[in-house]
Motif scaffolding. Structure first.
Motif, PDB file in Angstrom:
ATOM      1  N   ALA A 165       0.444  -0.903  -0.179  1.00 46.52           N
ATOM      2  CA  ALA A 165      -0.121  -0.169   0.003  1.00 46.52           C
ATOM      3  C   ALA A 165       0.625   1.045  -0.155  1.00 46.52           C
ATOM      4  O   ALA A 165       0.845   1.938  -0.643  1.00 46.52           O
ATOM      5  N   SER A 166       2.122   1.389   0.783  1.00 44.60           N
ATOM      6  CA  SER A 166       2.625   2.587   1.449  1.00 44.60           C
ATOM      7  C   SER A 166       3.653   2.457  -0.863  1.00 44.60           C
ATOM      8  O   SER A 166       4.115   3.617  -1.514  1.00 44.60           O
ATOM      9  N   ALA A 167       3.853   1.923  -0.872  1.00 45.32           N
ATOM     10  CA  ALA A 167       4.591   1.610  -2.699  1.00 45.32           C
ATOM     11  C   ALA A 167       3.988   1.720  -3.961  1.00 45.32           C
ATOM     12  O   ALA A 167       4.349   2.476  -4.881  1.00 45.32           O
ATOM     13  N   LEU A 168       2.390   1.847  -2.940  1.00 45.32           N
ATOM     14  CA  LEU A 168       1.266   2.390  -4.085  1.00 45.32           C
ATOM     15  C   LEU A 168       0.929   3.579  -3.312  1.00 45.32           C
ATOM     16  O   LEU A 168       0.110   4.465  -4.264  1.00 45.32           O
ATOM     17  N   GLY A 169       2.068   4.583  -2.827  1.00 44.86           N
ATOM     18  CA  GLY A 169       1.174   5.953  -3.254  1.00 44.86           C
ATOM     19  C   GLY A 169       0.958   5.878  -1.139  1.00 44.86           C
ATOM     20  O   GLY A 169       0.430   7.092  -1.122  1.00 44.86           O
ATOM     21  N   SER A 170       0.022   5.242  -1.028  1.00 37.00           N
ATOM     22  CA  SER A 170      -0.673   5.619   0.639  1.00 37.00           C
ATOM     23  C   SER A 170       0.589   5.814   1.750  1.00 37.00           C
ATOM     24  O   SER A 170       1.394   4.951   1.687  1.00 37.00           O
ATOM     25  N   SER A 171      -0.266   7.180   2.316  1.00 32.38           N
ATOM     26  CA  SER A 171       0.784   7.675   3.649  1.00 32.38           C
ATOM     27  C   SER A 171       0.364   6.064   4.950  1.00 32.38           C
ATOM     28  O   SER A 171      -0.376   5.882   4.697  1.00 32.38           O
ATOM     29  N   PRO A 172       0.975   6.655   5.717  1.00 34.01           N
ATOM     30  CA  PRO A 172       0.501   5.668   7.095  1.00 34.01           C
ATOM     31  C   PRO A 172      -0.832   5.442   7.141  1.00 34.01           C
ATOM     32  O   PRO A 172      -0.780   4.581   7.785  1.00 34.01           O
ATOM     33  N   THR A 216       8.273   5.293   2.184  1.00 37.19           N
ATOM     34  CA  THR A 216       8.435   4.222   1.317  1.00 37.19           C
ATOM     35  C   THR A 216       7.400   5.135  -0.189  1.00 37.19           C
ATOM     36  O   THR A 216       6.905   5.270  -1.339  1.00 37.19           O
ATOM     37  N   GLU A 217       5.635   5.669   0.599  1.00 36.90           N
ATOM     38  CA  GLU A 217       4.844   6.212   0.027  1.00 36.90           C
ATOM     39  C   GLU A 217       5.492   7.549  -1.137  1.00 36.90           C
ATOM     40  O   GLU A 217       4.874   7.611  -2.094  1.00 36.90           O
ATOM     41  N   VAL A 224       8.587   3.218  -6.026  1.00 37.81           N
ATOM     42  CA  VAL A 224       9.469   1.895  -6.470  1.00 37.81           C
ATOM     43  C   VAL A 224       8.294   1.334  -6.188  1.00 37.81           C
ATOM     44  O   VAL A 224       7.476   1.465  -5.456  1.00 37.81           O
ATOM     45  N   PHE A 275      -5.849  -6.707  -1.961  1.00 40.35           N
ATOM     46  CA  PHE A 275      -6.244  -6.148  -0.315  1.00 40.35           C
ATOM     47  C   PHE A 275      -7.930  -7.153  -0.612  1.00 40.35           C
ATOM     48  O   PHE A 275      -8.521  -6.595  -1.504  1.00 40.35           O
ATOM     49  N   PHE A 318      -7.129   1.875  -6.520  1.00 41.56           N
ATOM     50  CA  PHE A 318      -6.521   1.693  -4.590  1.00 41.56           C
ATOM     51  C   PHE A 318      -4.883   2.231  -5.729  1.00 41.56           C
ATOM     52  O   PHE A 318      -4.046   3.157  -4.675  1.00 41.56           O
ATOM     53  N   SER A 353       0.674   2.968 -10.347  1.00 40.66           N
ATOM     54  CA  SER A 353       0.429   3.982  -9.626  1.00 40.66           C
ATOM     55  C   SER A 353       1.224   4.615 -10.217  1.00 40.66           C
ATOM     56  O   SER A 353       2.360   5.317  -9.798  1.00 40.66           O
TER      57      SER A 353
END
Lengths: 562, 210
Positions: free
Chosen positions: A457-464, B75-76, B80, B90, B101, B152
């Motif tokens: 999810a983070s790698a897809l751009g989602s924040s924590p 990371t976000e 990458v 999910f 997503f 993405s």
């Protein structure tokens, strides 16, 4: 990143430790003269306590009922597990006992009372054809002076808790392999369980056993319903002092609370010593070469006792339901002449307010507990924290320190500082007991969640925060709701915190139900106890049903159905 | 501006022990295969590139992606993309919601939906938008995971044993699909694998560690 998140674990611990600490301080400080209570003198209070002739007997009752109830519950669990390991009967018992865990103590106690009272179901079934009784026998079964009924009631209510804790611990041991190897060496099945599995299990359920011990020695609601009266157990007497309009008795109650705490600590120390002794004897038994071939003959006993203990609660609940609908019901008829809604119609108006209050307090304390637990666990994830062993022990603190030992102190402090006790103090006092159960229930599924989902999810751009709210929490919906249901059930069942932190002015379904115990109106008790049980069980129904509805097209998230 | 992924004097240590030291360029459109026995630190390298390195590890050197220093970015913010051995779709979202997503922000509802439908059609999954991921076959899941990641708009692609869970026939097919897509989009790829066939198919430099 929110730096404030690191504060949540500390806030959680504070919510657990501060009330307990403050309560103990509130018990000790006035007795040492560090805090003045108007109209009460510490020396006089201590003298009055020591001069009270019931002190010795009531202290002794606390010890005998508490220790025997714990021993009974633990023995039953060990008997069931050792005799029925891997057998269908165990799966049956588990399904039967799991829902009983959330039945409030007071309702279970009322149910048992209706079952075994002289005019209860058991004698009705056997009368008059076998006993010859046309009238209820003149026997003192409930509130017997030795506390036998109290012991029985505590044991059958605590056994499901110990059984489920043991089953959870079993999942973490290689029980099946150990038993297989021991049996290949010639040991009987149950002997193999006792010799190879039980030592590992006991190490894991030691804290729960101590929780049961502390609870059984000091339970107030169950003792009010089933326990002896003259004298009562010490905890009941302390409550009486704490509720006395004469403030001088508050200090006497505080002194009693201190005695109660010392009793519990002392008995725990003795229990610990007994553990060592049993371990030494057990080692001799394990290495003595006996194959315990006769032990398996106890299997029918395990089935019967396991069945009886769950029936004790289930039939008790059934009895409550029937009494709540009973019209004319003569002795020794097994069932009432007719069923009617009259009792429900009569008590419904006065049930509404306590039920609303119960729901409000349960939802508030569970909501706060959930936020604190999710915050703590999320802080653990984001900042790679691990709770220390000490922090985990603190989680058990409010469950190990008897309620009757520190709640009077809270009341004393509130009184002394002129703060009004009321609903929000009750919510915070419930939180102390709701938090540990919510955390224990949620932490395992939370930590078992595959963290690579978070990485993806983070790698897809989602924040924590996005990962938390859009991925982790929705995926954990079922365990979150289960934890919430457990929290609500714990809150609904609380008697003493509601009474003492509420200053007697907050009426929940539980305080109202227990208050009926002295009156003996069975129809009223039936209605209130059924309402109390439903209040505790409905959240579980929601927790079971809602994920199936929300995730009806998401096969991977529907909890397994059996 | 240099394009591609540059691992500049990258060194990962745990306490006093050095786990790996790498100094290499992965040009856009090229695949670097990283091979080595389990425990050699292959996954640790990818964790360093995604920014999910456990605190017990210490990272020195720089990671440069298309001229951007991403070494310390969360990371976000790195852009990458990563594919694991498991699809990690999910489970609470439908196939289409999973893709949404991943899809970069912007566009109306209808435009977003159209982009996702196109991506699904691209990999032979037309009509799968409303499906529950749990009802998909292994190959279908792998394709959804790939397209979710590509939507993405990543600037680099990491593969963590990404084909390890697929049976041989499917494996070749998905592998070809991933490499073709990466080449078309001109993405630098770092692939961790223990299967020599993967490295052979990648047709790029092979880095042996451990």
């Amino acid at each position: 990143m929110t730096p404030s998140l690191t504060l949540v674990p500390r806030l959680t611990l504070a919510a657990l430790v501060l009330p307990v600490g403050a309560g103990l301080w509130g018990v000790i400080a006035p007795l040492l003269g560090l805090v003045q209570i108007t109209g009460a003198d510490p020396t006089e209070a201590i003298d009055a306590l020591l001069a009270w002739p019931g002190l010795g007997p009531s202290a002794l009752l606390s010890v005998t009922t508490g220790v025997s109830a714990t021993l009974l519950a633990l023995s039953l669990v060990v008997l069931i597990l050792s005799q029925l390991h891997g057998r269908p009967a165990l799966a049956w018992l588990r399904r039967l006992l799991s829902p009983l865990l959330s039945v409030p103590h007071a309702a279970a106690a009322f149910g048992l009372a209706f079952l075994i009272a002289p005019s209860g179901w058991v004698t009705r079934v056997f009368s008059p054809w076998s006993t010859g009784w046309d009238q209820p026998p003149d026997l003192l079964i409930l509130n017997d002076p030795w506390g036998l009924t109290l012991t029985l009631g505590l044991a059958i209510k605590e056994a499901p808790f110990l059984l489920l804790m043991s089953l959870a611990a079993l999942g973490q041991t290689r029980a099946d392999q150990s038993i297989l190897i021991a049996r290949a060496l010639g040991h009987s099945a149950s002997g193999a369980w006792l010799k190879t599995v039980f030592p590992a299990i006991y190490a894991q359920i030691r804290l729960p056993v101590y929780v049961v011990l502390a609870y059984s020695m000091t339970a107030v609601d169950v003792a009010l319903i089933l326990g002896p009266t003259r004298p009562s157990t010490l905890s009941v007497q302390i409550l009486r002092w704490m509720s006395d309009p004469d403030l001088a008795y508050r200090l006497q109650g505080a002194a009693g609370a201190l005695v109660q705490l010392a009793l519990v600590v002392g008995v725990m120390a003795l229990w610990r010593a007994a553990e060592q002794a049993v371990a030494t004897l057990g080692k001799a038994w394990i290495t003595g070469g006996s194959r315990s071939s006769g032990l398996d003959r106890l299997r029918p006993l395990a089935r019967v006792l396991g069945g009886l203990s769950s029936l004790g609660v289930l039939l008790g609940l059934a009895g409550l339901v029937i009494w709540s609908f009973a019209g004319q019901w003569r002795y020794p008829d097994v069932l009432p002449d007719q069923m009617t809604l009259r009792s429900w119609q009569r008590f419904a108006p006065q049930l509404t307010d306590p039920l609303m209050e119960t729901a409000l307090i349960a939802l508030a304390s569970t909501g706060i507990a959930l936020i604190l637990c999710i915050g703590s666990l999320e802080a653990e994830t984001r900042h790679n924290l691990r709770p220390t062993g000490r922090a985990m022990a603190l989680l058990y603190l409010p469950l190990l320190i008897p309620q009757i030992a520190f709640l009077p102190g809270l009341q004393v402090l509130l009184l002394q500082s002129g703060l009004t006790s009321g609903r929000w103090v009750v919510v915070l006092s419930h939180l102390v007991f709701v938090l540990p159960y919510v955390f224990l229930s949620l932490s395992d599924p939370w930590r078992a969640w595959d963290r690579r989902y978070g990485t993806v999810a983070s790698a897809l751009g989602s924040s924590p925060d996005g990962v938390l709210f859009r991925v982790r929490l929705p995926m954990l919906l079922a365990p979150l709701l289960t934890a919430a249901a457990i929290g609500c059930a714990v809150s609904v069942g609380q008697y003493l915190p509601t009474l003492l932190a509420g200053g007697g002015r907050v009426a929940t379904i539980t305080t109202e139900a227990v208050a009926l115990s002295s009156g003996g109106n069975r129809r009223a008790i039936g209605v209130y106890a059924v309402a109390q049980t439903l209040a505790a069980l409905i959240p579980f129904a929601i927790a079971l049903g809602l994920p199936r509805l929300v995730h009806r097209n998401r096969r991977a998230l529907i909890p397994e159905t059996r | 501006m240099t394009t591609g992924l540059t691992l500049k004097s990258l060194r990962i240590t745990r306490g006093e022990t050095e786990l790996l030291a790498i100094d290499t360029d992965v040009p856009s459109g090229a695949v670097l295969s990283v091979m080595g026995p389990s425990g050699a630190g292959k996954s640790t390298l990818l964790a360093a590139l995604t920014g999910t390195l456990a605190p017990a590890f210490h990272l020195q050197g720089r990671v440069i992606l298309n001229g951007r220093d991403i070494t310390n970015l969360p990371t976000e913010a790195r852009r990458v993309g990563i594919l694991f051995q498991d699809d990690l779709l999910f489970p609470h979202l439908s196939v289409g919601q999973n893709m949404a997503f991943g899809l970069t922000k912007g566009g109306t509802r209808a435009e977003r939906r159209a982009k996702i439908e196109t991506a699904l059609t691209d990999v032979g999954l037309e009509g799968f938008f409303e499906r529950d991921p749990a009802t998909l076959s292994g190959g279908q899941k792998a394709r959804v995971a790939l397209m979710r990641m590509l939507l993405s708009a990543p600037e680099a692609l990491l593969l963590d044993e990404a084909f390890g869970g697929l049976d041989p026939a499917l494996r070749e097919h998905i592998r070809a699909l991933v490499f073709t897509r990466a080449r078309t989009l001109n993405l630098p790829v770092v692939m961790v694998t223990h299967d020599p066939a993967d490295a052979e198919a990648a047709d790029g430099p092979i880095l042996k560690i451990g």
